[in-house]
Structure formats: structure tokens, C-alpha cells
Design a protein around this motif. Structure first.
Motif, PDB file in Angstrom:
ATOM      1  N   SER A 121       0.834  -1.205   0.000  1.00 59.32           N
ATOM      2  CA  SER A 121       0.000   0.000   0.000  1.00 59.32           C
ATOM      3  C   SER A 121       0.868   1.255   0.000  1.00 59.32           C
ATOM      4  CB  SER A 121      -0.930   0.004   1.221  1.00 59.32           C
ATOM      5  OG  SER A 121      -1.817  -1.095   1.193  1.00 59.32           O
ATOM      6  N   ALA A 122       1.949   1.238   0.793  1.00 59.88           N
ATOM      7  CA  ALA A 122       2.862   2.382   0.827  1.00 59.88           C
ATOM      8  C   ALA A 122       3.541   2.576  -0.526  1.00 59.88           C
ATOM      9  CB  ALA A 122       3.910   2.180   1.926  1.00 59.88           C
ATOM     10  N   LEU A 123       3.961   1.487  -1.154  1.00 54.32           N
ATOM     11  CA  LEU A 123       4.566   1.579  -2.479  1.00 54.32           C
ATOM     12  C   LEU A 123       3.578   2.149  -3.501  1.00 54.32           C
ATOM     13  CD1 LEU A 123       6.646  -1.718  -2.832  1.00 54.32           C
ATOM     14  CD2 LEU A 123       7.518   0.623  -2.775  1.00 54.32           C
ATOM     15  N   SER A 124       2.329   1.729  -3.405  1.00 52.38           N
ATOM     16  CA  SER A 124       1.306   2.224  -4.335  1.00 52.38           C
ATOM     17  C   SER A 124       1.083   3.717  -4.140  1.00 52.38           C
ATOM     18  CB  SER A 124      -0.005   1.462  -4.119  1.00 52.38           C
ATOM     19  OG  SER A 124       0.173   0.085  -4.352  1.00 52.38           O
ATOM     20  N   VAL A 155       8.743  -2.435  -6.847  1.00 51.09           N
ATOM     21  CA  VAL A 155       7.773  -3.493  -6.537  1.00 51.09           C
ATOM     22  C   VAL A 155       8.447  -4.861  -6.564  1.00 51.09           C
ATOM     23  CG1 VAL A 155       5.684  -4.661  -7.339  1.00 51.09           C
ATOM     24  CG2 VAL A 155       5.792  -2.157  -7.333  1.00 51.09           C
ATOM     25  N   LEU A 156       9.281  -5.094  -7.576  1.00 52.03           N
ATOM     26  CA  LEU A 156       9.995  -6.369  -7.667  1.00 52.03           C
ATOM     27  C   LEU A 156      10.955  -6.555  -6.491  1.00 52.03           C
ATOM     28  CD1 LEU A 156      10.799  -6.500 -11.492  1.00 52.03           C
ATOM     29  CD2 LEU A 156       9.052  -7.799 -10.243  1.00 52.03           C
ATOM     30  N   ALA A 157      11.593  -5.460  -6.059  1.00 59.14           N
ATOM     31  CA  ALA A 157      12.500  -5.531  -4.912  1.00 59.14           C
ATOM     32  C   ALA A 157      11.728  -5.868  -3.636  1.00 59.14           C
ATOM     33  CB  ALA A 157      13.242  -4.208  -4.753  1.00 59.14           C
ATOM     34  N   PHE A 162      10.049  -9.736   0.523  1.00 56.26           N
ATOM     35  CA  PHE A 162       8.985 -10.464   1.217  1.00 56.26           C
ATOM     36  C   PHE A 162       9.196 -11.974   1.107  1.00 56.26           C
ATOM     37  CE2 PHE A 162       4.827 -12.469   1.519  1.00 56.26           C
ATOM     38  CZ  PHE A 162       4.328 -11.897   2.683  1.00 56.26           C
ATOM     39  N   ARG A 163       9.584 -12.432  -0.072  1.00 58.49           N
ATOM     40  CA  ARG A 163       9.806 -13.861  -0.264  1.00 58.49           C
ATOM     41  C   ARG A 163      10.964 -14.368   0.582  1.00 58.49           C
ATOM     42  NH1 ARG A 163       9.832 -15.437  -6.525  1.00 58.49           N
ATOM     43  NH2 ARG A 163      10.175 -17.465  -5.526  1.00 58.49           N
ATOM     44  N   GLU A 164      12.018 -13.576   0.691  1.00 55.85           N
ATOM     45  CA  GLU A 164      13.175 -13.995   1.479  1.00 55.85           C
ATOM     46  C   GLU A 164      12.873 -13.998   2.973  1.00 55.85           C
ATOM     47  OE1 GLU A 164      16.492 -11.578   0.445  1.00 55.85           O
ATOM     48  OE2 GLU A 164      16.729 -12.449  -1.566  1.00 55.85           O
ATOM     49  N   LYS A 165      12.061 -13.063   3.427  1.00 55.13           N
ATOM     50  CA  LYS A 165      11.774 -12.942   4.858  1.00 55.13           C
ATOM     51  C   LYS A 165      10.663 -13.881   5.305  1.00 55.13           C
ATOM     52  CE  LYS A 165      10.901  -9.551   8.500  1.00 55.13           C
ATOM     53  NZ  LYS A 165      12.113  -9.963   9.256  1.00 55.13           N
TER      54      LYS A 165
END
Length: 249
Positions: A121-124, A155-157, A162-165
Motif C-alpha cells: 500500500s505504501a509503495l502504491s 515493486v519487484l524488490a 517479502f519472499r526472502e523474509k
């Protein structure tokens, strides 16, 4: 009716309205667990065979979709840029309320849902606000295209972070049916494993029984939700009080 009585009733009404407004704002700003209430759409979701956990996830998804649509309308209609932070504040308050009031219904990691929805949401918000300001200050299309590419990389970063954490290649399910060499497993919505809720037919493993809670291996798929493929282990019997689906319902 005497003037004193009229003023007294008006005073009671104003006092009641003030108290209700204060309780409402306190509930939104400082949400407390709602043990006797369910989130919106709960009855509809439960009728479909899912749980309140899925209702919470659905509320968050629909809220984010609505947020993106309203932001897009503001940008397309070239409305005041000040609508963007106002809309962002309302959206974040709703997410905070849902996650704060109904966190006890979440079966999987509560923190993962917070990080994902707050983060995306913050990124958006930054993306829409930056685009609106940039379009107002310059008419050069190259700058706008460069900014859009930068947003995509951001977004990709975030997705990779998120996937790593939180990401994992397994989820949990409940055995709903045993049929020959196959078993039907109910899998909850799991944002960490990127799995959609539903019923999945998986190869049967030795010792599995109807109602068992199982650990399920999932297979990642590009630009799609992961697919449950097989059972890794049987964790516990659903006849115990800690069975996830029973707790959620």
C-alpha cells in the motif's frame, strides 16, 4: 413542550452522538480484538466452505483493489493531488483495523500479512503521488517512463524481500476426505506460501486419517499462486483442540 425540555433533549442527543463518535474513532484508531464479532463477508465466505481466516484475507484484498481503482480515477480525472494522501490514510486505517481487531482469527503468520499489505500500500501511494507530481511539473514523457520503470523495480524488490523474509515452500492443511490412493485436503489462504484457499487432491501417505492436520509441499509457479503437490508429514489429529480449521470457525 417547554424550552428547557427541548434544550435538555438536544443536550442528551449531542452527548449520545459524541460518545458514539468517540467510541467509533477509538475503535478505528486503536482497534482491540473483536472476539464476538466477525469481519465483513464472513457469512458469505463460510457458506462457501471456507473460514473467517479467508474472510479477513478477502477484506484486505478487496480493500487494496478498491484503493488502486480510486487512485487510478484520481489520476485519470486529474483531480487534486491532496486526495491521494487522504485516501491512503483511510486505506491504512482500514488495514490496521482489520488486522488489529481480527488477528486472532488469522491462522498463518499475522506479521506476514501486516508487512505485505502495509508495504504494498505504501509503495502504491508513493507510485501514484510521484506520478501525479511528476506529470504536473513536466511534460517530458521520458521522465514519466523512467519513473514507471523505477516503480516496477521497487515493486519487484519488495516482492523479493517479502519472499526472502516470509516465503516458504510449504503450507498446512486438513484432511477432509480419503479416497483410495488420494486424499482431499483443505488448505487455508497462506500469503507466505502464496497459496489460494481451497480443496486439493493429493497423493495419500501412510498413516494419514480423516481430519489430520498435515504439512503440504507447494510448487511455486511464475505469476501464479503456488500449487500444493504432496504431503510432507502428518502433524496432529484434528480431534485435538488445536486443529486450525476448528479454531477459525
Amino acid at each position: 413542550m417547554k424550552l428547557e425540555e427541548v434544550l435538555y433533549k438536544i443536550g442528551l442527543f449531542v452527548e449520545s452522538l459524541t460518545n458514539k463518535t468517540a467510541r467509533f474513532l477509538r475503535g478505528i484508531l486503536f482497534p482491540s480484538p473483536q472476539k464476538n464479532k466477525s469481519p465483513l463477508l464472513s457469512k458469505f465466505v463460510v457458506k462457501k466452505g471456507f473460514t473467517v481466516h479467508e474472510a479477513i484475507s478477502l477484506n484486505l484484498q478487496l480493500s487494496f483493489i478498491l484503493y488502486i481503482i480510486l487512485n487510478s480515477i484520481i489520476i485519470l480525472l486529474k483531480l487534486s493531488v491532496f486526495y491521494l494522501p487522504l485516501l491512503f490514510l483511510l486505506h491504512m486505517l482500514f488495514i490496521r483495523y482489520i488486522l488489529g481487531a481480527y488477528s486472532e482469527y488469522l491462522i498463518n503468520e499475522n506479521n506476514a500479512y501486516k508487512v505485505f499489505y502495509y508495504g504494498i500500500s505504501a509503495l502504491s501511494f508513493i507510485a501514484f503521488l510521484g506520478y501525479a507530481v511528476l506529470r504536473y511539473r513536466t511534460a517530458n514523457a521520458l521522465y514519466i517512463y523512467a519513473y514507471i520503470i523505477l516503480v516496477v523495480f521497487a515493486v519487484l524488490a519488495f516482492r523479493q524481500y517479502f519472499r526472502e523474509k516470509f516465503g516458504r515452500d510449504y503450507t498446512y492443511g486438513v484432511v477432509e476426505e480419503v479416497k483410495g490412493d488420494l486424499i482431499r485436503v483443505f488448505v487455508h489462504d497462506d500469503i507466505a506460501a502464496n497459496v489460494k484457499p481451497g480443496f486439493y487432491w493429493l497423493p495419500r501417505v501412510e498413516g494419514v486419517k480423516l481430519g489430520d492436520v498435515v504439512k503440504v509441499l507447494v510448487e511455486p509457479r511464475a505469476f501464479r499462486s503456488s500449487k500444493p503437490v504432496r504431503i510432507l508429514e502428518v502433524l496432529q489429529s484434528s480431534h485435538t483442540s488445536t486443529e486450525p480449521k476448528a479454531d477459525a470457525e
